[in-house]
Every structure is written in C-alpha cells, then in structure tokens.
Design an enzyme around this catalytic site. Structure first.
Site, short mmCIF file in Angstrom:
data_model
loop_
_atom_site.label_atom_id
_atom_site.label_comp_id
_atom_site.label_asym_id
_atom_site.label_seq_id
_atom_site.Cartn_x
_atom_site.Cartn_y
_atom_site.Cartn_z
N SER A 160 -2.06 13.15 58.85
CA SER A 160 -1.94 14.79 58.12
C SER A 160 -3.24 15.28 58.51
O SER A 160 -4.39 15.06 59.29
CB SER A 160 -1.95 14.44 56.40
OG SER A 160 -2.37 15.53 55.82
N TYR A 186 -7.02 10.70 49.33
CA TYR A 186 -5.29 11.13 50.49
C TYR A 186 -6.23 10.99 51.80
O TYR A 186 -5.82 10.96 52.96
CB TYR A 186 -5.12 12.04 49.77
CG TYR A 186 -4.42 12.67 50.80
CD1 TYR A 186 -2.43 12.05 50.72
CD2 TYR A 186 -4.13 14.26 51.75
CE1 TYR A 186 -2.23 12.06 51.62
CE2 TYR A 186 -2.71 14.12 52.58
CZ TYR A 186 -1.88 13.44 52.70
OH TYR A 186 -0.77 13.58 53.40
#
Length: 320
Positions: A160, A186
């Site tokens: 990501s 994350y």
C-alpha cells in the site's frame, strides 16, 4: 549486483491508473495453471479472481469465511475452488497448506486488515502485523514445495501507499513496549509486505520463484470497515456528501496491478520490485510526489533480510 532501489524504473507497460484487471489479462492464457488468492471474495480480491479465472486458471480462493465466499463467488465463471484459511491462526495456515497438492503457479497475498483497534492473536502478536505479514510469510512456507514444483511461480504481495508511514520496528513489532497506533501499525505491516517480496525474490529465484509487491491504489472496499466516515472525510478520501476522491479507483481497476504482476510477460526475469498502476514504481526522491513512488525503507535489502529472520523466529517457519 544491483540493489532493488536501483531497479525501481518504470517499463512503460502501456497500462496505467485506469486500466482494469480484464484489460491487463487480455491475451494471457493461464490454462493448466493454478492460482491461490487470499481474501479473493470481496473488493479487489474478487476482481483478481474473476480476471485469473477468465484466462483459464484454476483459482483457489483462500477464505476466512468460506460460506460468504461461496455466496460472493457464485456468479463468477471459471474453475474456482474455496478453501478455509484464517491468516491469524497458524493451525489454519498449516491445514490449508497441507490440503493443496500439485504446483501453484501464482500466489497473490491479497487479504488484509487495516487500522483496526488493538487486537492480538493467540500468540499475543498484534493483529495487523500478524495477519498482513506473518500469516502470509507462513503461508508461503507451507506452499513452498508447490511453488517450486511450478517451475516458474510468481508470488504477489499487496502492499500500500501506506508503507510510507514507516518501516517495521524489528525491536517491538507487536507494540509490547510502545503505545499502539493503528496507522503506524498499518504502515509498518505494509512496508513488511514489500520487504517480504524483496527477500522472497532473492531466495526464490534459484527455484524459479519470483516475487513482487504493489500498491493497488485507493479503493473503497470492506477494508475500510474500521474507519468512521468522519475520519475518511478528514483524510480527503471523500467529501461531506460521501463522494469519493476522484483519485480513487474501482475494484476492477484496483485489481489490475496484482494481475499484471502475476501474469505480465513484461516482468519475465525480474522480481523484488514494488509496482503501482500496472508498472514498476519509481524510487522516492526528496520533494517527490506521494503517489507512484516507493520509499527506500520498503525495498531495502538489508532490512528485508532482518525482517525475514524475525519472521522465522516469530512463526517457527523456515524455508528458502
């Protein structure tokens, strides 16, 4: 030997941000090939499965909720199988690996969780790191012989743009001594996905296994289930009326880079690189743009080796 950061140069693939998974699979014949897609029953995972199956692949969807997967995949044409897999449960990963026989030509590590409240698995490991990275690390280990048997496998890990938040903390990967922050966690996990591809490619290429990581783009899917609308508005993902940022992609577009990494002949003989918008992403430079670039910490080969060693220690799984 060239460093991965030096290989981060676009190929001018002919595809781009608005290309769909069906666009990039055109002309690709996967007849006789077996693909495994984790979380391949919602969002971009579902569109990834749809594209691979359309090209003739036998696609095994690894699903934490097999009944839900069966419902969501009911209308998808092709050779599709569903098997139970919970990436947060080491026993489930072992059972999934033991259930597969024969070559696995494509493995797409697609499943993930994002920005959830602090939770821990049965080992006490923080859930984003455990699910997004350690679960896939163990899965590749359990499918290692299947990947080797393919004599030309690709392993694709969905990272990501969140990787830019920061590198994994190898001294405190599970937030045992530092306060938990859902976005820091994350970002570290997504950097781990990219670093995993770097070291996996280094270890796997002698066995015909090449590995890639990628940013799929911004896509509104079930991944955002832990985020209140107010937070997404504050981050610019949508306006107050709920209209998405124009830079967001559809799930079909979001799946394109995964499918391109898994199947494109343009990537023959390559591996370890981070991709975006159906091409190899450029290396970040000071003052550069956020999109389309990879930070050095996410493709650092020394950090990748260190993360691999830690992953072996935490999972008890060694391979390569």
């Amino acid at each position: 030997m060239a460093r991965i950061s030096d290989l981060q140069k676009p190929l001018n693939s002919g595809f781009g941000m608005r290309s769909s998974a069906m666009d990039v699979i055109q002309g690709i014949d996967l007849t006789g090939k077996t693909a495994v897609v984790t979380g391949g029953y919602s969002g971009l995972g579902l569109e990834t499965v749809r594209a691979l199956a359309s090209a003739g692949a036998r696609v095994i969807v690894a699903a934490r909720r097999p009944d839900t997967a069966a419902t969501e995949l009911a209308g998808v044409a092709g050779k599709i199988e569903i098997a139970a897999l919970d990436l947060g449960d080491p026993a489930s990963i072992d059972a999934f690996g033991a259930s597969l026989s024969g070559p696995v030509h494509i493995l797409i590590n697609n499943a993930a969780i994002m920005a959830n409240p602090l939770t821990r698995d049965s080992r006490g490991y923080e859930s984003q790191f455990a699910t997004n990275h350690l679960g896939h690390f163990q899965l590749v280990g359990r499918l290692w012989d299947n990947l080797v048997a393919a004599k030309g496998a690709r392993v694709v890990s969905v990272s990501s743009i969140g990787h830019r938040i920061g590198a994994p903390d190898l001294n405190d990967p599970n937030f045992e001594t530092t306060p938990y922050d859902k976005w820091v966690s994350y970002g570290r996990a997504k950097s781990a996905n990219s670093l995993f591809a770097v070291e996996l490619d280094a270890r796997g290429k002698a066995h015909g296994i090449r590995a890639f990581s990628l940013h799929p783009g911004g896509i509104m899917t079930n991944l955002q289930r832990h985020l209140p609308q107010e937070e997404m508005i504050a981050m610019g993902w949508m306006d107050k009326e709920g209209n998405l940022n124009p830079l967001f992609k559809t799930p079909e577009q979001g799946a394109a880079t995964s499918v391109w990494c898994a199947t494109s002949p343009q990537l023959e003989g390559m591996g370890g690189v981070y991709c975006e918008d159906c091409d190899i992403a450029v290396r970040h430079v000071a003052g550069g743009k956020a999109h389309g670039e990879v930070r050095d910490h996410a493709v650092d080969q020394d950090a990748a080796r260190d993360l691999w060693a830690l992953s072996e220690k935490l999972t008890g799984v060694s391979y390569g």
